[in-house]
Design an enzyme around this catalytic site. Structure first.
Site, PDB file in Angstrom:
ATOM      1  N   SER A 123      -2.081  -0.316   0.903  1.00 23.85           N
ATOM      2  CA  SER A 123      -2.494  -1.478   1.674  1.00 23.85           C
ATOM      3  C   SER A 123      -3.638  -1.003   2.542  1.00 23.85           C
ATOM      4  O   SER A 123      -3.502  -0.053   3.286  1.00 23.85           O
ATOM      5  CB  SER A 123      -1.352  -1.974   2.533  1.00 23.85           C
ATOM      6  OG  SER A 123      -0.883  -0.924   3.333  1.00 23.85           O
ATOM      7  N   CYS A 124      -4.770  -1.642   2.376  1.00 24.00           N
ATOM      8  CA  CYS A 124      -5.965  -1.054   2.963  1.00 24.00           C
ATOM      9  C   CYS A 124      -5.974  -1.191   4.477  1.00 24.00           C
ATOM     10  O   CYS A 124      -5.596  -2.218   5.017  1.00 24.00           O
ATOM     11  CB  CYS A 124      -7.182  -1.686   2.336  1.00 24.00           C
ATOM     12  SG  CYS A 124      -6.920  -3.407   2.001  1.00 24.00           S
ATOM     13  N   ILE A 125      -6.404  -0.101   5.108  1.00 21.43           N
ATOM     14  CA  ILE A 125      -6.886  -0.001   6.479  1.00 21.43           C
ATOM     15  C   ILE A 125      -6.348  -1.009   7.498  1.00 21.43           C
ATOM     16  O   ILE A 125      -6.996  -1.857   7.985  1.00 21.43           O
ATOM     17  CB  ILE A 125      -8.433  -0.079   6.496  1.00 21.43           C
ATOM     18  CG1 ILE A 125      -8.938  -1.048   5.517  1.00 21.43           C
ATOM     19  CG2 ILE A 125      -9.018   1.311   6.497  1.00 21.43           C
ATOM     20  CD1 ILE A 125      -9.358  -0.866   4.174  1.00 21.43           C
TER      21      ILE A 125
END
Lengths: 416, 102
Positions: B100-102
């Site tokens: 799950s990005c950033i």
């Protein structure tokens, strides 16, 4: 004469104009920056506006006052980029040729991605705080709200400043405590992620704070629609969460001009080399800030660190030298936790936020991943730094573009 | 750590995701599905094969992207893999949990 054109005079574009005019001078170079807007908003201030901590005057200045006089500011809407011809077309029919192009057109909310979001209840009980208008409407609503269910919601990742919605929930908790009505407000934090944040160590610390502040978390929530009649948000699995006030972070997308130019991914972000910040397709196009698809946070601090590295790379590029693969994804964010305290996190592509001290190893004065008043002072001081140091492209003393490992407690994090 | 899945020792991480796709086969997929109270239909397999292929091509997986793939829409994805569909489907497919990005 050669032309360097910057698209967008927000945080990232303005910083680049200020960096580059020292290096690329007339008569060899002409630098232009294009933006249709008159106002430059201090976007981190949108978090404080709803709680009457900042006034509109604190967070609005003009675009013009931050652009150096050696750079031509063109106030116009951009129609599209024609990268094969090295041209930018403006909507008034004019066009500009470029030798080097910098895309800094940012990201913005796209309410149309979620059915019902900008519906009947928009700015009545459904609000965003990622725009000035949204934050202001929310402030007016909260001023005389008598309580009920407050739902703070993220539609999907990535979003600008991924910690902002958490900060909003924390600040709401202390706002209602100070108004002696916390017992009348139920706060729920709804996220598409599996936990409070994207990085495991920080999630641990933040989950603890949510518990402590009696904020309920609903995770893995992928919204399908906002039901304006029932005042509920509903996910694809049928889970419904009722609200009296919904504070949502809509889907974030890159500017439509990227779509018109055929240069973006499905969210209009420009495919970009994450270490050099060069377009993956066109060598004379560079991308910084929220407009790119690199896996770093969409945050002003990231744009600031990128700008230092991109300046070097553009100078390499115009001299025909190889680019340096220097950008490490460095982000540095204060997280307001309410009651005049804040956390600070510092991380990059490979290292997640951990505990420690910043910027001086072992000394601080700021504490990483721990609540402190000093961190909160840092966050408030940051507005002054933004207007007076950051936008002007001045290096912030002791804070390097690449992340430093010293003073940080990595032993646990590295094992994950 | 090691876990016996479908009668074979398989290396998984602490959340139960396979760490080596070479150890995956359809029997392993079915066994992980059973642990998640799912029995796999041809539609489940369409999604699983699609995810494995995207993973092979190093495409970052997201619910949005799967929804636009033409393989399955998000509504059906949720009916096939209830609750957290991408996490469950990637676990069954033997590929890493989407970052799950950033």
């Amino acid at each position: 004469m050669k032309n360097l054109v910057i698209l967008g005079a927000g945080t990232a574009g303005t910083m680049m104009a200020n960096h580059l005019h020292h290096h690329l001078k007339t008569p060899e170079w002409n630098i232009s920056i294009i933006d249709e807007r008159d106002k430059h908003y201090y976007q981190p201030g949108f978090l404080f506006l709803p709680f009457d901590i900042y006034t509109p005057d604190d967070i609005i200045k003009t675009v013009e006052e931050f652009i150096p006089k050696e750079v031509s500011l063109i106030k116009s809407k951009i129609d599209k980029i024609v990268p094969e011809e090295n041209k930018v077309q403006l909507t008034d029919g004019k066009q500009l040729d470029y030798d080097v192009l910098i895309i800094a057109t940012g990201a913005k909310i796209a309410t149309e991605e979620t059915p019902g979001m900008e519906g009947e209840e928009w700015q009545k009980s459904v609000f965003d705080f990622y725009t000035f208008d949204g934050a202001l409407a929310l402030r007016n609503k909260l001023r005389d709200w008598t309580g009920g269910k407050l739902v703070v919601h993220i539609t999907e990742m990535p979003i600008k400043c991924p910690v902002a919605p958490l900060e909003f929930a924390f600040l709401a908790d202390s706002f209602f405590k100070n108004k002696n009505m916390r017992d009348k407000v139920e706060i729920t934090y709804v996220t598409p992620l599996s936990g409070a944040f994207t990085k495991p160590k920080a999630t641990e610390a933040l989950t603890h704070l949510l518990d402590e502040k009696n904020i309920r978390i609903e995770s893995d929530f992928a919204i399908e629609q906002v039901d304006n009649e029932k005042k509920e948000i509903i996910d694809y699995g049928g889970r419904a969460i009722p609200f009296d006030i919904l504070v949502t972070v809509p889907t974030n997308k890159g500017d439509e001009l990227i779509e018109r130019s055929g240069m973006g991914d499905d969210l209009n972000y420009v495919p970009t080399n994450k270490a050099t910040l060069q377009s993956k397709v066109y060598p004379n196009i560079f991308v910084l800030g929220d407009a790119s698809d690199i896996p770093a946070s969409k945050a002003g601090s990231v744009a600031h660190f990128e700008a230092e590295i991109l300046t070097d790379n553009i100078l390499h590029f115009v001299k025909g030298e190889p680019l340096t693969e220097a950008f490490d994804g460095h982000a540095n964010c204060f997280i307001e936790t309410g009651n005049d305290k804040a956390l600070l996190i510092d991380f990059n592509y490979t290292h997640e936020p951990v505990e420690g001290s910043f910027p001086f190893p072992g000394i601080g004065p700021l504490r990483l991943l721990k609540e402190s008043r000093m961190n909160h002072m840092g966050k408030l001081a940051f507005r002054w730094i933004y207007w007076n140091v950051l936008l002007k492209g001045t290096h912030i003393p002791f804070v390097s573009a690449n992340m430093s490992d010293s003073g940080k407690h990595y032993e646990k994090a590295l094992n994950e | 750590m090691e876990k016996v899945i479908a009668g074979k020792p398989i290396t998984v991480n602490e959340e139960g995701y396979l760490t080596d796709f070479n150890q995956w086969d359809e029997k392993v997929g079915e066994a992980i599905a059973a642990e998640n109270h799912l029995s796999l239909t041809p539609r489940h397999w369409d999604v699983i094969k699609y995810l494995q292929n995207e993973q092979k091509n190093q495409v970052a997986l997201s619910i949005r992207r799967v929804g636009k793939s033409g393989v399955v829409d998000i509504k059906e994805l949720y009916s096939l893999f209830p609750n957290a569909p991408l996490k469950t489907a990637t676990k069954i497919a033997g590929i890493p949990k989407p970052a799950s990005c950033i």
